[in-house]
Design a protein around this motif. Structure first.
Motif, PDB file in Angstrom:
ATOM      1  N   MET A 130       0.832  -1.202   0.000  1.00 35.10           N
ATOM      2  CA  MET A 130       0.000   0.000   0.000  1.00 35.10           C
ATOM      3  C   MET A 130       0.868   1.255   0.000  1.00 35.10           C
ATOM      4  O   MET A 130       0.556   2.247  -0.660  1.00 35.10           O
ATOM      5  CB  MET A 130      -0.930   0.012   1.217  1.00 35.10           C
ATOM      6  N   LEU A 131       1.979   1.210   0.742  1.00 38.39           N
ATOM      7  CA  LEU A 131       2.918   2.337   0.755  1.00 38.39           C
ATOM      8  C   LEU A 131       3.530   2.539  -0.626  1.00 38.39           C
ATOM      9  O   LEU A 131       3.658   3.670  -1.106  1.00 38.39           O
ATOM     10  CB  LEU A 131       4.012   2.081   1.788  1.00 38.39           C
ATOM     11  N   LEU A 132       3.902   1.433  -1.267  1.00 36.79           N
ATOM     12  CA  LEU A 132       4.454   1.515  -2.624  1.00 36.79           C
ATOM     13  C   LEU A 132       3.425   2.082  -3.587  1.00 36.79           C
ATOM     14  O   LEU A 132       3.755   2.931  -4.431  1.00 36.79           O
ATOM     15  CB  LEU A 132       4.900   0.125  -3.076  1.00 36.79           C
ATOM     16  N   TYR A 158      -2.043  -3.178  -9.881  1.00 41.60           N
ATOM     17  CA  TYR A 158      -1.661  -4.511  -9.420  1.00 41.60           C
ATOM     18  C   TYR A 158      -1.134  -4.477  -7.983  1.00 41.60           C
ATOM     19  O   TYR A 158      -1.412  -5.379  -7.189  1.00 41.60           O
ATOM     20  CB  TYR A 158      -0.587  -5.101 -10.346  1.00 41.60           C
ATOM     21  N   VAL A 159      -0.364  -3.451  -7.658  1.00 41.70           N
ATOM     22  CA  VAL A 159       0.185  -3.330  -6.308  1.00 41.70           C
ATOM     23  C   VAL A 159      -0.926  -3.153  -5.282  1.00 41.70           C
ATOM     24  O   VAL A 159      -0.915  -3.768  -4.208  1.00 41.70           O
ATOM     25  CB  VAL A 159       1.187  -2.159  -6.236  1.00 41.70           C
ATOM     26  N   LEU A 160      -1.927  -2.319  -5.616  1.00 41.91           N
ATOM     27  CA  LEU A 160      -3.054  -2.114  -4.704  1.00 41.91           C
ATOM     28  C   LEU A 160      -3.863  -3.389  -4.528  1.00 41.91           C
ATOM     29  O   LEU A 160      -4.311  -3.704  -3.421  1.00 41.91           O
ATOM     30  CB  LEU A 160      -3.957  -0.988  -5.230  1.00 41.91           C
ATOM     31  N   LEU A 161      -4.065  -4.139  -5.595  1.00 48.96           N
ATOM     32  CA  LEU A 161      -4.788  -5.401  -5.497  1.00 48.96           C
ATOM     33  C   LEU A 161      -4.044  -6.365  -4.576  1.00 48.96           C
ATOM     34  O   LEU A 161      -4.639  -6.973  -3.669  1.00 48.96           O
ATOM     35  CB  LEU A 161      -4.963  -6.020  -6.880  1.00 48.96           C
ATOM     36  N   VAL A 256      -7.316   3.764   2.928  1.00 48.47           N
ATOM     37  CA  VAL A 256      -8.302   4.839   3.051  1.00 48.47           C
ATOM     38  C   VAL A 256      -7.841   6.068   2.271  1.00 48.47           C
ATOM     39  O   VAL A 256      -8.641   6.737   1.606  1.00 48.47           O
ATOM     40  CB  VAL A 256      -8.528   5.207   4.536  1.00 48.47           C
ATOM     41  N   ASN A 257      -6.551   6.345   2.320  1.00 47.21           N
ATOM     42  CA  ASN A 257      -6.019   7.534   1.658  1.00 47.21           C
ATOM     43  C   ASN A 257      -5.912   7.371   0.141  1.00 47.21           C
ATOM     44  O   ASN A 257      -6.279   8.271  -0.623  1.00 47.21           O
ATOM     45  CB  ASN A 257      -4.632   7.856   2.222  1.00 47.21           C
ATOM     46  N   VAL A 258      -5.431   6.218  -0.307  1.00 46.72           N
ATOM     47  CA  VAL A 258      -5.160   6.008  -1.733  1.00 46.72           C
ATOM     48  C   VAL A 258      -6.393   5.513  -2.485  1.00 46.72           C
ATOM     49  O   VAL A 258      -6.614   5.871  -3.641  1.00 46.72           O
ATOM     50  CB  VAL A 258      -3.997   5.002  -1.914  1.00 46.72           C
ATOM     51  N   GLY A 259      -7.215   4.690  -1.813  1.00 51.22           N
ATOM     52  CA  GLY A 259      -8.336   4.067  -2.499  1.00 51.22           C
ATOM     53  C   GLY A 259      -7.977   2.660  -2.937  1.00 51.22           C
ATOM     54  O   GLY A 259      -6.807   2.264  -2.907  1.00 51.22           O
ATOM     55  N   PRO A 260      -8.966   1.883  -3.382  1.00 52.83           N
ATOM     56  CA  PRO A 260      -8.732   0.471  -3.692  1.00 52.83           C
ATOM     57  C   PRO A 260      -8.052   0.216  -5.031  1.00 52.83           C
ATOM     58  O   PRO A 260      -7.609  -0.890  -5.298  1.00 52.83           O
ATOM     59  CB  PRO A 260     -10.150  -0.120  -3.689  1.00 52.83           C
TER      60      PRO A 260
END
Length: 272
Positions: A130-132, A158-161, A256-260
């Motif tokens: 998530m940080l990436l 892909y990273v968020l998934l 929460v900050n970045v979204g899904p």
């Protein structure tokens, strides 16, 4: 069904208004929580230096000198990468360094095949992803003339998934550990549903907030290491779990900050 949808939308509007004053601070709090377990681990190694050396040499077969270098490298890497993560500098290097620490420590301390350790650290890796992703999204937004970089956009999806899926694995450990009770069953049901919603990206932000709330209460009630003074070893294990849970909470706050991300129900709904 329409009435339920209206109630859901009204609730989201109210929560959005309540969340608006806190929004600027969420990324900083999230990153600080995420790296807290690494900072605590670095401090513990320094304060228990001789005990750490003895364990590595006597039980893990590390030669003299190699054990010293191993511990020093871990401390420097964790502190340096944590500083980079909090300051939002060289995020990819920070994530790579902290991920390397997780893997190397797992093998060095012989914990890589321990179920709880493995699952918890997969969740921490989810937080690092998530940080990436946050770093990739920020880089995409700062491209000249506002034109997105397609490679960064695709990578962030892909990273968020991957981050969403790994983050929720903590609850696998929670469900299968401890004694079953009515409270545990209720919390597991609510947490399990929220985890499923996070994994598929449906109402992901609010589901993440629910999980942060559950983890906050759980952490204070179960991982209250400050109240343990009769068994220093047990205290260290509980303290370790406490800060790891904080890190996973940081991962959910980053969500929460970045979204899904693009591979989610929430994002697909925007196209209709």
């Amino acid at each position: 069904m329409d009435q339920l949808k209206n109630v859901s939308e009204q609730t989201e509007d109210v929560l959005e208004k309540l969340n608006r004053p806190l929004k600027p601070y969420i990324p900083w709090v999230a990153r600080a929580l995420l790296v807290s377990t690494f900072i605590e681990d670095a401090a513990r190694i320094v304060m228990q230096w001789q005990n750490q050396l003895y364990f590595l040499q006597a039980y893990r077969g590390f030669p003299w000198g190699i054990s010293h270098f191993f511990l020093l490298a871990n401390v420097v890497t964790m502190l340096a990468c944590s500083g980079l993560a909090i300051s939002r500098r060289s995020t990819e290097i920070a994530v790579g360094g902290l991920f390397a620490v997780i893997v190397v420590q797992g093998f060095a301390y012989g914990l890589i095949f321990d179920f709880n350790f493995f699952v918890r650290n997969l969740s921490v890796v989810g937080g690092l992803l998530m940080l990436l992703a946050e770093g990739l999204v920020a880089k995409r937004r700062s491209v000249f003339a506002g034109l997105p970089s397609m490679s960064d956009e695709d990578r962030s999806k892909y990273v968020l998934l991957g981050g969403r899926i790994l983050l929720v694995l903590l609850f696998v450990s929670f469900v299968f550990s401890g004694t079953f009770s009515l409270t545990r069953m209720v919390v597991s049901a609510i947490g399990g549903l929220s985890c499923l919603m996070v994994a598929v990206g449906f109402k992901a932000k609010w589901s993440a907030i629910v999980l942060v709330s559950i983890l906050s209460i759980f952490n204070l009630m179960v991982n209250n290491w400050w109240s343990i003074d009769f068994n220093p070893t047990h205290r260290d294990f509980v303290k370790y779990d406490f800060f790891q849970t904080l890190s996973i909470m940081g991962g959910f706050l980053l969500l929460v900050n970045v979204g899904p991300g693009g591979f989610s129900v929430d994002e697909k709904k925007k196209n209709f």
